[in-house]
Design a protein around this motif. Sequence first.
Motif, mmCIF file in Angstrom:
data_model
loop_
_atom_site.group_PDB
_atom_site.id
_atom_site.type_symbol
_atom_site.label_atom_id
_atom_site.label_comp_id
_atom_site.label_asym_id
_atom_site.label_seq_id
_atom_site.Cartn_x
_atom_site.Cartn_y
_atom_site.Cartn_z
ATOM 1 N N ASP A 60 0.844 -1.185 0.000
ATOM 2 C CA ASP A 60 0.000 0.000 0.000
ATOM 3 C C ASP A 60 0.885 1.243 0.000
ATOM 4 O OD1 ASP A 60 -1.996 1.853 0.219
ATOM 5 O OD2 ASP A 60 -2.751 1.154 2.149
ATOM 6 N N HIS A 64 -1.952 5.143 6.555
ATOM 7 C CA HIS A 64 -3.306 5.232 7.095
ATOM 8 C C HIS A 64 -3.238 5.623 8.563
ATOM 9 C CE1 HIS A 64 -5.189 3.453 3.501
ATOM 10 N NE2 HIS A 64 -4.055 2.768 3.416
ATOM 11 N N SER A 67 -8.949 5.534 12.211
ATOM 12 C CA SER A 67 -9.743 4.355 11.867
ATOM 13 C C SER A 67 -11.165 4.780 11.562
ATOM 14 C CB SER A 67 -9.732 3.341 13.018
ATOM 15 O OG SER A 67 -10.273 3.922 14.195
ATOM 16 N N GLU A 71 -10.428 7.881 9.404
ATOM 17 C CA GLU A 71 -9.155 7.450 8.829
ATOM 18 C C GLU A 71 -8.709 8.391 7.719
ATOM 19 O OE1 GLU A 71 -7.896 3.144 8.001
ATOM 20 O OE2 GLU A 71 -8.431 3.900 6.012
ATOM 21 N N ARG A 276 -5.124 -12.449 -4.087
ATOM 22 C CA ARG A 276 -5.725 -11.733 -2.967
ATOM 23 C C ARG A 276 -6.093 -12.693 -1.834
ATOM 24 N NH1 ARG A 276 -8.343 -9.197 -7.519
ATOM 25 N NH2 ARG A 276 -7.523 -7.078 -7.831
ATOM 26 N N ARG A 280 -4.200 -11.995 1.777
ATOM 27 C CA ARG A 280 -5.092 -11.619 2.879
ATOM 28 C C ARG A 280 -4.438 -10.586 3.809
ATOM 29 N NH1 ARG A 280 -9.583 -14.691 3.246
ATOM 30 N NH2 ARG A 280 -9.628 -16.694 2.134
ATOM 31 N N ASP A 281 -3.905 -9.548 3.206
ATOM 32 C CA ASP A 281 -3.211 -8.517 3.980
ATOM 33 C C ASP A 281 -3.659 -7.155 3.448
ATOM 34 O OD1 ASP A 281 -1.496 -6.753 5.227
ATOM 35 O OD2 ASP A 281 0.218 -8.104 5.127
ATOM 36 N N PRO A 282 -4.326 -6.356 4.263
ATOM 37 C CA PRO A 282 -4.822 -5.058 3.774
ATOM 38 C C PRO A 282 -3.708 -4.098 3.382
ATOM 39 C CG PRO A 282 -5.055 -5.216 6.160
ATOM 40 C CD PRO A 282 -4.654 -6.581 5.675
ATOM 41 N N ARG A 283 -2.459 -4.428 3.796
ATOM 42 C CA ARG A 283 -1.344 -3.539 3.452
ATOM 43 C C ARG A 283 -0.755 -3.835 2.090
ATOM 44 N NH1 ARG A 283 2.348 -5.160 8.174
ATOM 45 N NH2 ARG A 283 1.498 -7.124 7.397
ATOM 46 N N ARG A 285 -1.429 -4.676 -2.138
ATOM 47 C CA ARG A 285 -2.363 -4.404 -3.218
ATOM 48 C C ARG A 285 -2.053 -5.312 -4.399
ATOM 49 N NH1 ARG A 285 -4.472 -2.408 0.379
ATOM 50 N NH2 ARG A 285 -5.029 -0.219 0.755
#
Length: 912
Positions: A60, A64, A67, A71, A276, A280-283, A285
């Motif tokens: 990413d 960020h 929250s 956020e 994806r 499985r990591d929101p950080r 892309r």
Amino acid sequence: MLRLTLSTIRTRKIGFAGSVASVLVAVALISACFMMIQSGLSATPEVDRFGATAAVVRADTDLHVGSGDDEEAIPLEQPPRLSAARLAELRVVPGVAAVVADTPFYAQAVDRHGASLAGPGDGPSWGHGWPVARLTPFVLAAGRGPEADDEVVLDADLARRASVRPGDEVRVVTVAGTQRFRVSGVARLATGRAGLPTQSSLFFTERAAARLSGATGADGADRADRADRADRADRADRADRADRAKGAKGADGAADFGGVLARPGTSGAELADRLRQTLRDPRLRVLTGDERARAGTPETAEKLEYSTQLFGPMAGIGGFLAVFVIGGTFGLSILQRRREIALLRAIGTTPGQIRRMIAGEAVVVALVAALPGYALGVPLAHLLRAVLVGQGLAPPEFVVVTGPLPLVAGGGAGLLLTLLSALTAVRQAARVRPAEALQEAAGPRRVMSVPRLLFALVMLAGGAAVLALSQHLGGEVGVAFLALVVILFIGAAGLLSPVLTRVLERPAGAVVGAVTRTTGWLAHANSAAAVRRVSSAAAAIMISVAMAGYALLVTAVLNDTSAAQGRERVVADRVLVPRNGPGLPPGVADAARRLPGAETVSAVRATSFVSYVLGTPDVVPAQLVDPATIGKVLDLRVLEGSFAAVKEAGTVAVSRTHAGEHDWHVGSRFHGWLADGSPVDLRVGAVFDRGLGFADVVFPRTEARTEARTEARTEARAGAQAGAQAGARTGLDSAVLVRARPGHADELDRALAAFEREQPAVRALDREEYGGAAETSIERNITGTYLVLAVLVSFTAVSLVNTLVMGTAARTREFALLRAVGASRRQIVRMIGWETGIVLAIGVVVGTVIACVALAGANGALSGSMMLTGLPMPLYPLVLAGVAVMGLASGLLAAGMALLSRPMDALGGARE
């Protein structure tokens, strides 16, 4: 009611045409803005650098903070990298044929004449490992791939400009310095194109690429991840932690991008979904399609983002001004119809019916203006696009997109603004009592209503409050608030225009009456008796002058102050800056220290820092300096503390304006984030004054990375030095400042002349040249600022012409009566000219006062003194002269048209 509305429109053609013209221009402006926004969002780079991949994985790029709804996402200058463990995870995903790690680094070829070659269109020049060529794909057009560490493959466009072919030698500048490589091959795109349209590509062996890029294992993102390792328990994070622990000891293998190639028979969409699910990591892309293309050409993506963001505020400000422009037009139209409205009230028409009649007219005007306004917006959008691309603010890929969305947005906004303006203008006229109707028609008793006065005072107070805030904040942040100050003062002046006209008409009219006893006296009498008509035209002039004045005066002050601070700041005798490149290799400073005649050499490296600005995290400019030598080459005018304290870990210097916003002093502690997203707790060791065009935060520079700490807080504080160094990942200095030994300046100049010949990426400037070239973030956007304000000023200028034409053409009966009693056409034209002069004087005075308030505010925010200095001569007087010529021409043209008919015909049949 509909029949009455249409009948009124037929009998008042000039007023209807004037209203349509105002709304048409507003619709054109708003439609063009939405076309530009839609065009920027839908544009993609001409060539996808990752075109051969099914997907590209990267970390990413935003920091960020907060929250949920609170956020904030802040773009990082140096986003974190993918670890080697993450790349290994990608390679075992079903359907993946290969994962190619790509970390572009600065690499610039030098031609036979010693000139360093930038990318196409002065774009970047990047080095890669040879396997990265598969991602585009590049294919060999001649020669072979690099096999030895002293070999390189150039793209065909770069090889042509460097005049080299396989077997030749070429000099290449990287962070490691200038070295010679043998050209083993020349590559082109598989499509046949010679190279990428916005960047040059050089390919080395993987080992050479790792050495030339200066990669040194784990970066700041790794440190941030280690801080919260206790909160991660899944398999991917355990692998990531193990790799990061290894990376803390100096392991390599991190990459900016992971280009994923698919196995035959595996679709790109299917593979992207698998990636994806695996990560499985929101950080992280997983990029496909347009996102993938933009990631490969960040220089194009940045320009697209800038050109898109430029027109959102433009549409908002245009809508705000349209309320006054359209409202002034409708107000003038209703003023000319006060006898008609009075008669309607006298025969029993209710206020609600009057409002519905005017609302019906507004709807008809908006509908008639919608399609022509959209049609006019199309060439306006193309003109804006041509200017942006021509000035290098937008890439060639920015292509104007037309469609239903801009039409709906422009037409809908035009309808809403027209209804709002019309109902606001008719409110007072519709509430006249029947018994007072004819008396009111004969001459309005009140210049303006009490609610209008109160609203004007609220806007005036709001503008004064924002002006005070801009002085408290200071710096570029304070200057940015002046746009809101000008808008609020314009709104207040527009609402107060009848009162201002009554006050200012007396001295202006007295001067005109003294100049000429006949036509001037008539002009004075007419203006004094028709305050509302004069105020409508004067308001349009006031808006034009205030907007143009703000653009010229504030920009001039910002430029002059920045250049002045730059000249005062530099005390070095010579400054080395990059030639056609993003920066200077670190070896330049080392070599400069060995030059004959050099006493002090200090390098500065630009980076960024995420700090709180107005309570919200935002990016502010920062610099890495050597505290021991910086004071000998730069005079930052330290107000508190000293740079000696900045040598301590976790201690920095901050600018006066940034410290003033937070009420920081020496010893104050604050929290922020480095350019790579690493959190840091810092202490203020010094406060300096001359930060414009330089930095808001100055970090101490270190030549070695600090070993990773286990605890996040300990690591964050120590990272103030090492992390800041990592923040400038390119490893390039922005400038090297050199001070000569007393009496050895000539010796230093001779040495620098030879140094420039040896170092093709270096250019030597004297202090005046370097100081005058100081650039702020707003300065870089001067063209965009001028473009936006030019369009807005043009919009108000059209309203000025329209208002003057409506106001003059509607006086056919008055002119006919004057001619019937013996006045000549020439005398009437002179009278109109003097009346227009009075209108111009009122509008210019009010508009100039607003512009001067902005000028004083800019001076106060930048220097602490609100003196009216920095007036751009003769540009500003030329703007006033242009407004005067345009106003006089419009008024005289309308007067000439009104005088074409014979007096008896006008008295017998004129209604307008």
